[in-house]
Design a protein around this motif. Structure first.
Motif, PDB file in Angstrom:
ATOM      1  N   GLU A   1      -6.372  10.705  -0.124  1.00 43.28           N
ATOM      2  CA  GLU A   1      -6.115   9.541   0.711  1.00 43.28           C
ATOM      3  C   GLU A   1      -5.496   8.379  -0.065  1.00 43.28           C
ATOM      4  OE1 GLU A   1      -6.568   9.686   3.966  1.00 43.28           O
ATOM      5  OE2 GLU A   1      -7.310  11.738   3.774  1.00 43.28           O
ATOM      6  N   ASP A   2      -5.495   8.474  -1.410  1.00 42.91           N
ATOM      7  CA  ASP A   2      -4.954   7.393  -2.235  1.00 42.91           C
ATOM      8  C   ASP A   2      -3.496   7.621  -2.648  1.00 42.91           C
ATOM      9  OD1 ASP A   2      -7.375   6.073  -2.165  1.00 42.91           O
ATOM     10  OD2 ASP A   2      -8.100   6.949  -4.047  1.00 42.91           O
ATOM     11  N   ILE A   3      -2.886   8.693  -2.189  1.00 34.23           N
ATOM     12  CA  ILE A   3      -1.564   9.058  -2.696  1.00 34.23           C
ATOM     13  C   ILE A   3      -0.513   7.982  -2.407  1.00 34.23           C
ATOM     14  CG2 ILE A   3      -1.035  10.425  -0.624  1.00 34.23           C
ATOM     15  CD1 ILE A   3       0.176  11.057  -4.263  1.00 34.23           C
TER      16      ILE A   3
ATOM     17  N   GLU B   1       3.224   3.897  -4.287  1.00 30.88           N
ATOM     18  CA  GLU B   1       3.832   2.588  -4.074  1.00 30.88           C
ATOM     19  C   GLU B   1       3.599   1.672  -5.276  1.00 30.88           C
ATOM     20  OE1 GLU B   1       2.365   1.074  -0.385  1.00 30.88           O
ATOM     21  OE2 GLU B   1       3.661   2.368   0.838  1.00 30.88           O
ATOM     22  N   LYS B   2       2.416   1.723  -5.843  1.00 31.45           N
ATOM     23  CA  LYS B   2       2.124   0.904  -7.016  1.00 31.45           C
ATOM     24  C   LYS B   2       2.979   1.328  -8.202  1.00 31.45           C
ATOM     25  CE  LYS B   2      -1.650  -0.809  -9.927  1.00 31.45           C
ATOM     26  NZ  LYS B   2      -3.112  -0.810 -10.170  1.00 31.45           N
TER      27      LYS B   2
ATOM     28  N   LYS C   1      -0.377   8.076   8.719  1.00 31.67           N
ATOM     29  CA  LYS C   1      -0.455   6.769   9.379  1.00 31.67           C
ATOM     30  C   LYS C   1      -1.652   5.951   8.906  1.00 31.67           C
ATOM     31  CE  LYS C   1       1.806   8.494  13.564  1.00 31.67           C
ATOM     32  NZ  LYS C   1       1.658   8.751  15.025  1.00 31.67           N
ATOM     33  N   ASN C   2      -2.673   6.615   8.376  1.00 33.24           N
ATOM     34  CA  ASN C   2      -3.905   5.913   7.993  1.00 33.24           C
ATOM     35  C   ASN C   2      -4.049   5.735   6.475  1.00 33.24           C
ATOM     36  OD1 ASN C   2      -4.758   5.655  10.680  1.00 33.24           O
ATOM     37  ND2 ASN C   2      -5.667   7.711  10.657  1.00 33.24           N
ATOM     38  N   LEU C   3      -2.988   5.981   5.733  1.00 32.08           N
ATOM     39  CA  LEU C   3      -3.082   5.860   4.278  1.00 32.08           C
ATOM     40  C   LEU C   3      -2.993   4.399   3.850  1.00 32.08           C
ATOM     41  CD1 LEU C   3      -0.816   8.802   3.049  1.00 32.08           C
ATOM     42  CD2 LEU C   3      -3.306   8.765   3.298  1.00 32.08           C
ATOM     43  N   LYS C   4      -3.813   4.044   2.875  1.00 26.83           N
ATOM     44  CA  LYS C   4      -3.812   2.681   2.332  1.00 26.83           C
ATOM     45  C   LYS C   4      -2.586   2.474   1.449  1.00 26.83           C
ATOM     46  CE  LYS C   4      -6.439   1.928  -1.178  1.00 26.83           C
ATOM     47  NZ  LYS C   4      -7.598   1.688  -2.075  1.00 26.83           N
ATOM     48  N   GLY C   5      -1.892   1.365   1.665  1.00 28.10           N
ATOM     49  CA  GLY C   5      -0.724   1.063   0.853  1.00 28.10           C
ATOM     50  C   GLY C   5      -1.031   0.109  -0.281  1.00 28.10           C
ATOM     51  N   PHE C   6      -0.018  -0.162  -1.098  1.00 28.31           N
ATOM     52  CA  PHE C   6      -0.156  -1.086  -2.238  1.00 28.31           C
ATOM     53  C   PHE C   6       0.536  -2.402  -1.903  1.00 28.31           C
ATOM     54  CE2 PHE C   6       1.971  -2.874  -6.023  1.00 28.31           C
ATOM     55  CZ  PHE C   6       0.850  -3.261  -6.740  1.00 28.31           C
ATOM     56  N   ILE C   7      -0.167  -3.505  -2.084  1.00 22.62           N
ATOM     57  CA  ILE C   7       0.400  -4.829  -1.854  1.00 22.62           C
ATOM     58  C   ILE C   7       0.461  -5.552  -3.197  1.00 22.62           C
ATOM     59  CG2 ILE C   7       0.151  -7.037  -0.661  1.00 22.62           C
ATOM     60  CD1 ILE C   7      -1.493  -5.550   1.460  1.00 22.62           C
TER      61      ILE C   7
END
Length: 563
Positions: free
Chosen positions: A112-114, A119-120, A149-155
């Motif tokens: 789930e962290d891919i 992105e990071k 659609k539910n994957l956490k992105g990098f900000i």
């Protein structure tokens, strides 16, 4: 397994298959440098990763944005905290190995962290001071089913602004106004910051001499009235004179490594007030010299503000200084007429001179990263504006020339010339098959001095000719390039002397497809002019960089230095 399978199914992605993972990482480094954008390599676990380290290390020291993705054994087979050296077949803790040469390196343990990690990694590879990143993905993580659609992105966090930059630039402008002999040194930070247009605007307005590092050799045409060469340990004599005689030295985006400073910080532009602009304050602080202004800034930000501030300023013309610089440039060419008189071999400077004449503004030149193939090309090639010329000089590994030029030809989509050594090309000789398969418009000139010329010269200069592992008499042999070319079904030429070169160069360059051209050069050929070292009290001491070997008559030298 799964990464490769997905790559083959994704029709939006085009992949290039090398034959060795070192060539993969070198190609990724080169592709990124050619495009000034991130490039990606995919390798297997264990030896696939370790084979790739050389190209990643090169990208690290030259600040190249590149992403390596490696496979890994499934999570249950990883050593973890077990204390053993290996559990899974071909397992190795690649992340611990590459962390010192990457901006970000992680094994993705949770499927789930891919998105977050990718992105990071991409953000860090391209932001600030660019560099390599590495994502390691275990086999069962690759195979996991995820909901995109539910994957956490990098900000990314907001970048800090240098509030003192405008004040520093005001001081730079005052220094320029007061100077009599100013000079600008342009470095690759300008390209990495996408600031070349700003740089061109600034130098035209200031109208002061510009020096170039090897990484930005292609910023200015050879005949540009502001182009006064490439200074350093191996350089044009006039460029070093100009740098050393300056009273204001402004470096923008150049890390001023040992080759640039000729291993001699104390004597670097000794009479100049120095302004050093670099995105990394550590690169400035490493310099053991007096610095008037240390400006920690992205080259784009610095040039953008400087460009705005100087638009309504009229600067005093430095005509006396410009004329002096022009006289030096005309008086001390690197390539001398006598080099064409060589009858038994090709003088490498003649090769570079003829290539300078024959290649067009649409061509690219990518030499190897070490030895005379690199030194002579980057020292003496006469660039036409529009050409792309680069290599990886910082790491200086043999074996870069062939895979780097293959990747560069693909990235730039133009006729490319590679200049490499007969020893260096053997390090990745398998990529001749990649060259044949892709049928690229690449002309590879192999400088054949029957050994490792740089090592031979070193052993001559400092060890009284005690050859060890450097030529045939000391245990090193190299195979026939003609036989290798035939084995790979590649067009082959052998150039035995200057006359052969002049006769066949057009045919070689115009041939429709890849060419291997073996160029016979003297076994002990030496790059010059260059700084020279001497052994004194059992220590190697480098002489001042304004006094290049071969040495000028002392009266002539002193006259120049008295300007």
């Amino acid at each position: 397994m799964h990464l490769v399978d997905s790559l083959g199914k994704n029709k939006k992605l085009k992949y290039i298959t090398n034959l060795n993972e070192q060539a993969v990482s070198i190609s990724v480094e080169s592709y990124a440098e050619a495009t000034n954008n991130i490039a990606v390599g995919l390798v297997t676990t264990g030896p696939g990763g370790t084979n790739s380290i050389t190209g990643v290390a090169a990208g690290w020291v030259d600040f190249i944005p590149m992403l390596m993705i490696s496979g890994q054994v499934k999570r249950a087979d990883m050593i973890g905290n077990s204390g053993v050296r290996q559990k899974g077949f071909q397992e190795i803790d690649i992340i611990s190995l590459v962390k010192p040469i990457t901006k970000y390196a992680v094994t993705v343990m949770n499927p789930e962290d891919i998105r977050y990690h990718l992105e990071k990694a991409v953000y860090l590879a391209k932001s600030g001071r660019p560099g390599p990143v590495w994502i390691d993905i275990p086999l069962d993580v690759q195979a996991a089913i995820i909901d995109e659609k539910n994957l956490k992105g990098f900000i990314p966090s907001e970048e800090k602004k240098n509030n003192n930059l405008e004040i520093a630039i005001e001081k730079v402008i005052e220094l320029i106004k007061k100077s009599k002999r100013p000079v600008i040194l342009a470095g690759n930070g300008i390209r990495l910051g996408n600031a070349e247009e700003l740089f061109q605007s600034v130098i035209r307005k200031l109208n002061i001499p510009v020096l170039l590092t090897w990484k930005v050799i292609d910023f200015l045409d050879e005949n540009d009235p502001l182009n006064f060469g490439r200074p350093g340990a191996i350089a044009s004599r006039y460029a070093n004179f100009i740098q050393q005689k300056s009273d204001l030295f402004i470096s923008i985006g150049a890390r001023l490594d040992t080759g640039q400073t000729a291993y001699n910080h104390k004597n670097f532009a000794p009479n100049a007030k120095k302004v050093i602009v670099d995105i990394d304050i550590n690169e400035i602080n490493k310099l053991n010299m007096d610095i008037e202004l240390k400006i920690e800034a992205n080259a784009y930000d610095f040039l953008e503000i400087l460009n705005k501030k100087i638009q309504n300023i009229t600067f005093e013309k430095k005509e006396k200084w410009i004329n002096f610089c022009s006289e030096l440039k005309n008086k001390y060419p690197i390539i001398l007429e006598e080099y064409y008189k060589e009858k038994d071999f090709v003088n490498p400077y003649v090769l570079i001179d003829i290539l300078s004449q024959k290649l067009t503004e649409k061509d690219a030149v990518i030499p190897g990263s070490s030895g005379i193939c690199s030194e002579i090309t980057m020292q003496s090639f006469k660039v036409k504006k529009g050409q792309r010329v680069y290599n990886n000089e910082g790491f200086g590994s043999m074996g870069f020339g062939l895979p780097a030029s293959i990747a560069g030809t693909i990235a730039l989509n133009r006729r490319t010339v590679c200049i490499t050594g007969d020893g260096g090309i053997q390090m990745n000789i398998q990529e001749l098959e990649t060259l044949r398969r892709l049928n690229l418009n690449l002309k590879c000139f192999v400088l054949d001095n029957n050994g490792y010329g740089s090592i031979v010269n070193t052993q001559n200069n400092y060890f009284k000719g005690n050859y060890v592992g450097s030529n045939e008499e000391s245990g090193l042999t190299l195979p026939s390039m003609e036989k290798l070319s035939k084995a790979y079904n590649l067009k082959f030429y052998e150039i035995k002397n200057n006359d052969y070169l002049i006769k066949y160069i057009d045919e070689i360059l115009e041939y429709n497809g890849p060419v291997i051209c073996n160029v016979k050069i003297p076994e002990t050929f030496t790059t010059m002019p260059r700084t020279k070292s001497k052994v004194e009290n059992e220590k190697i001491i480098t002489l001042p960089m304004e006094d290049l070997w071969t040495y000028l008559d002392r009266e002539e030298f002193n006259k120049i230095m008295s300007f």
